[in-house]
Design an enzyme around this catalytic site. Sequence first.
Site, PDB file in Angstrom:
ATOM      1  N   GLU A  26      -1.900  11.649   3.980  1.00  0.00           N
ATOM      2  CA  GLU A  26      -2.924  11.530   5.000  1.00  0.00           C
ATOM      3  C   GLU A  26      -2.760  12.705   5.954  1.00  0.00           C
ATOM      4  OE1 GLU A  26      -4.332   7.371   6.082  1.00  0.00           O
ATOM      5  OE2 GLU A  26      -2.186   7.066   5.762  1.00  0.00           O
TER       6      GLU A  26
ATOM      7  N   GLU B 255       0.867  -1.180   0.000  1.00  0.00           N
ATOM      8  CA  GLU B 255       0.000   0.000   0.000  1.00  0.00           C
ATOM      9  C   GLU B 255       0.901   1.227   0.000  1.00  0.00           C
ATOM     10  OE1 GLU B 255      -2.891   0.176   3.198  1.00  0.00           O
ATOM     11  OE2 GLU B 255      -2.568   2.317   3.374  1.00  0.00           O
TER      12      GLU B 255
END
Length: 336
Positions: free
Chosen positions: A182, A177
């Site tokens: 974020e 991933e």
Amino acid sequence: MVRTSNLARRAAALALCAVTAGCTAGAASPGIGDVEPLIAPLAAADWQLVWADEFEGDTLDRSKWVPEQSCWGGGNNERQCYTDRPENIAVEDGKLVLRARRETLTGPDRPPEIAADPNPLVTRQFTSGKVRTRGLHAWKYGRIEARAKVPAGQGMWPAIWMMPADDHYGSWPLSGEIDILEAVNIGASCGDCGGGRGENRTVSALHFGDPWPDNSYVSNRTALPSQALPSDDFHVYAVEWGEGLIRFLVDDRVHFTVTPDQWHTASPLARGNRNAPFDQPFYVMANLAVGGDWPESENDRGFAEDSVPNQFAIDWIRVYRCASDPQAGRACIKRN
């Protein structure tokens, strides 16, 4: 979700969390400390644009994006249902806008790729938006960047991230991933942040390793040079990804570089391949999560009711390949 590295999220990670952007467990890597970051502008390398959405017009381009509809909380106890409604996903004023709203809604538990049959219904007290290129577009190596303005608020969790197109090495995290951006609890209390206005750092991360709960990650948090809140304005968040090298940038400043000695996968298909799992095509997604184990365990803790309504605005998302080295992408990633 699109996942980042945070200790508080370890206990809440689920074996199926590959469709979110925040499943964690493992050890965070150190940041760059006081090392002056490398400046790596797009114009200085041989990057060639191969795909983009400038979010013009007034509707989402369904040839590029599929909205996710799910209410399962992403394996992180998030509070939202993701919907395919204009109230949560809009294209306006040249931007993609993902909106979090306070409203009771009942929807499908999980997205189709991990749904039970029948897929149960779940009721949540918040709604939001998530879009993915899954099944439409995926890329192996390149520069993927987005110009975006993240929301502030305790419990707000926007992300732009990438997941493997076909889980070649196995289910999460064996196939990896890539978390480009974020942002958690921007503007909330932060004892470790400069600037005097609270949490002002964004996060980039990789997830990989052994099956959950023994999975691993590396990550770095970074603040803007001005120490301003990233929610004050738009910034460009990017990953440059080549064979055996991945680095993350904010406004062309490299803040985090990762090499194969820092990642691995337990998949038997990867034996003898030090670049696995980050040597397969990945797709892109963007979402705005409401609450969840990670944001609610940090800063002011819990979920601030006045954080919603809120929105995550994205001006554009662009994908480039290295024109002089399309197979490996390394020629365009200049090292300092």
